[in-house]
Design a protein around this motif. Sequence first.
Motif, PDB file in Angstrom:
ATOM      1  N   TRP A  55       0.839  -1.203   0.000  1.00 31.77           N
ATOM      2  CA  TRP A  55       0.000   0.000   0.000  1.00 31.77           C
ATOM      3  C   TRP A  55       0.873   1.253   0.000  1.00 31.77           C
ATOM      4  O   TRP A  55       0.635   2.179  -0.764  1.00 31.77           O
ATOM      5  CB  TRP A  55      -0.914  -0.017   1.234  1.00 31.77           C
ATOM      6  N   ARG A  56       1.911   1.259   0.829  1.00 29.15           N
ATOM      7  CA  ARG A  56       2.784   2.426   0.952  1.00 29.15           C
ATOM      8  C   ARG A  56       3.519   2.720  -0.352  1.00 29.15           C
ATOM      9  O   ARG A  56       3.777   3.872  -0.679  1.00 29.15           O
ATOM     10  CB  ARG A  56       3.780   2.186   2.083  1.00 29.15           C
ATOM     11  N   HIS A  57       3.849   1.681  -1.110  1.00 29.88           N
ATOM     12  CA  HIS A  57       4.609   1.862  -2.346  1.00 29.88           C
ATOM     13  C   HIS A  57       3.730   1.853  -3.593  1.00 29.88           C
ATOM     14  O   HIS A  57       4.240   1.901  -4.711  1.00 29.88           O
ATOM     15  CB  HIS A  57       5.695   0.797  -2.451  1.00 29.88           C
ATOM     16  N   GLY A  58       2.413   1.774  -3.397  1.00 30.31           N
ATOM     17  CA  GLY A  58       1.495   1.813  -4.527  1.00 30.31           C
ATOM     18  C   GLY A  58       1.452   0.534  -5.338  1.00 30.31           C
ATOM     19  O   GLY A  58       1.087   0.553  -6.505  1.00 30.31           O
ATOM     20  N   TRP A  59       1.825  -0.571  -4.730  1.00 30.15           N
ATOM     21  CA  TRP A  59       1.807  -1.850  -5.422  1.00 30.15           C
ATOM     22  C   TRP A  59       0.486  -2.553  -5.164  1.00 30.15           C
ATOM     23  O   TRP A  59      -0.169  -2.330  -4.162  1.00 30.15           O
ATOM     24  CB  TRP A  59       2.933  -2.751  -4.943  1.00 30.15           C
ATOM     25  N   ASN A  60       0.121  -3.457  -6.041  1.00 30.97           N
ATOM     26  CA  ASN A  60      -1.102  -4.226  -5.884  1.00 30.97           C
ATOM     27  C   ASN A  60      -0.761  -5.544  -5.187  1.00 30.97           C
ATOM     28  O   ASN A  60      -0.174  -6.441  -5.779  1.00 30.97           O
ATOM     29  CB  ASN A  60      -1.754  -4.484  -7.239  1.00 30.97           C
ATOM     30  N   TYR A  61      -1.143  -5.646  -3.932  1.00 33.86           N
ATOM     31  CA  TYR A  61      -0.852  -6.829  -3.121  1.00 33.86           C
ATOM     32  C   TYR A  61      -1.411  -8.096  -3.759  1.00 33.86           C
ATOM     33  O   TYR A  61      -0.767  -9.135  -3.777  1.00 33.86           O
ATOM     34  CB  TYR A  61      -1.437  -6.621  -1.719  1.00 33.86           C
ATOM     35  N   HIS A  62      -2.623  -8.013  -4.308  1.00 37.01           N
ATOM     36  CA  HIS A  62      -3.277  -9.196  -4.861  1.00 37.01           C
ATOM     37  C   HIS A  62      -2.565  -9.697  -6.119  1.00 37.01           C
ATOM     38  O   HIS A  62      -2.491 -10.913  -6.346  1.00 37.01           O
ATOM     39  CB  HIS A  62      -4.749  -8.919  -5.130  1.00 37.01           C
TER      40      HIS A  62
END
Length: 67
Positions: A55-62
């Motif tokens: 979330w902090r780096h703007g990545w999609n965890y899913h």
Amino acid sequence: MDLPLNTSVSANPGTKPPSYDGCTLEEATTELGVSIERARQIEAQALRKLRFFCWRHGWNYHLLMGD
């Protein structure tokens, strides 16, 4: 401790950490010396940290986890 990016910290230099790919939860907990419940707690904490990092780096965890 500041280490160069290509340096790893290990109790036994030159050895790789154990891999738990493909083993059961019971096998991993036996080798690590923790209860199944503690292993689940550690996993939940690690996943929370990973979700926050994404979330902090703007990545999609899913996408990262293949969900």
